[in-house]
Design an enzyme around this catalytic site. Structure first.
Site: not given
Length: 405
Positions: A179, A190, A276, A400, A405
């Protein structure tokens, strides 16, 4: 928004390994976020971990447990990194290990914990403890794909691959999952990766095999230049096949090394393609250095430059940004008259100046592709290196900015 990443292939079972997942409600609703990987007794284990000074509690605990034991279970959670949590984080990781150890009838030091997710929040220990009996019951040899999905955070797709080969006249399997999508510049290192083979391999030989595989894969990628607090890569050898590899000089070692490196490279590149917000996969090649270190300096400076990455996103052949990155990379006494730059096959810079036959149309054609190669020749030696990265899009900022949130 994975850049050219295909769907998860069929993952082959590895004799001696069973896997299971459950929705523990750690951070996500209605999706598995807790996994265990159970390995047969007598297996060996190699691992590499992050060198980030603020390493997470599970990294500290896993290192301790691995020092004197062969693990029987890997315990993995997503949604909470258990990093920046001090002594309590270590206590929490040990508590979860103890709960699984009691279920499995093993010592708690036979459990290696791994976490990924938000930094700075305490682990919801009670939820994990409540879920462990359930995950225990659903373990199976075919659980690789389920675990690949359970350990995802901002990943958009699960990542896994298998290699099957014949050695000493017998079949051998290597399967791995990983991952990672953001906070990616592993230094093992991560990002989490878990591999297993059914070959019989002593721990020292297995560690050498993993170290080589990681050096040529996970330690050659970057999404955003940030090294996670939780990076870890584990290779298990169950010894359930007929193939035994006693030393690195053993002819069978080369075959295993090739397979492990192939799996590591496939997983590492999948992480970059799922970076991302990524829309493009970028290979940065630097050759002609005096040594590997200065090639890496140049390659990473290019690969981590926000200006270069946004130019790739915009399909803009703004080669001046690449030249600027080369110039500030810190290579001592760099003679710019020896530098050449290529966008794909198009020579942009030769001898430090614009190639007379280069056209903007050539550059735009290359930069519009989903897979881009940026190649640099330093003209001062024989060393070379490849780094893999992705572009920087609006989506990266959105992902990011909204992560907590």
């Amino acid at each position: 928004m994975a850049a050219g990443l295909e769907h998860l292939q069929e993952l082959l079972p590895v004799a001696g390994v069973e896997l299971g997942t459950v929705a523990a409600g750690i951070r996500y609703r209605d999706r598995p976020d807790l996994a265990i990987i159970a390995v047969t007794g007598g297996s060996t284990c190699a691992a590499v971990f992050t060198r980030n000074a603020f390493c997470a509690a599970p990294v500290i605990v896993a290192r301790r447990h691995l020092a004197g034991n062969s693990p029987r279970f890997l315990l993995i959670n997503a949604g909470n990194a258990n990093a920046g949590t001090g002594i309590q984080g270590i206590v929490d990781a040990e508590t979860c290990c103890a709960t699984l150890a009691e279920l499995g009838g093993v010592a708690s030091t036979a459990i290696l914990p791994f976490s990924t997710g938000v930094i700075g929040e305490l682990l919801p220990v009670s939820r994990i403890q409540a879920a462990l009996p359930q995950v225990w019951q659903v373990c199976s040899p075919t659980g690789w794909s389920s675990v690949a999905r359970a350990i995802m955070t901002t990943d958009t797709v699960p990542k896994g691959t298998s290699v099957h080969f014949t050695c000493q006249g017998h079949p051998v399997t290597v399967t791995g999952i990983a991952k990672g999508s953001g906070m990616i510049r592993p230094d093992m290192a991560t990002m989490l990766a878990f591999l297993a083979t059914d070959a019989q391999v002593p721990k020292k030989v297995l560690q050498r095999c993993l170290a080589r595989g990681v050096a040529e894969s996970f330690n050659r990628i970057t999404v955003d230049g940030d090294t996670s607090t939780n990076d870890a890569c584990v290779l298990l050898a169950t010894g359930q096949s007929e193939v035994s590899i006693a030393t690195i000089e053993d002819p069978a070692f080369a075959a295993l090394q090739q397979a492990v490196t192939e799996v590591c490279l496939s997983l590492a590149q999948a992480i970059v393609r799922d970076g991302e917000g990524a829309t493009k996969f970028i290979t940065v090649e630097v050759a002609g250095g005096r040594n590997i270190q200065e090639c890496e300096q140049v390659a990473y400076t290019i690969a981590q430059s926000p200006l270069v990455k946004t130019a790739c996103f915009a399909s803009d052949p703004n080669w001046g940004r690449i030249l600027a990155a080369i110039g500030r990379s810190g290579v001592p006494d760099l003679e710019i008259t020896g530098v050449s730059l290529y966008l794909g096959e198009a020579c942009v810079i030769h001898g430090g100046v614009l190639h007379p036959e280069y056209t903007e149309e050539q550059g735009r054609t290359v930069m519009a592709q989903d897979d881009i190669t940026l190649a640099v020749e330093l003209g001062r030696g024989d060393a070379r290196v490849q780094i893999w990265t992705c572009d920087l899009s609006f989506a990266y900022v959105k992902i990011n900015a909204e992560y907590r949130s």
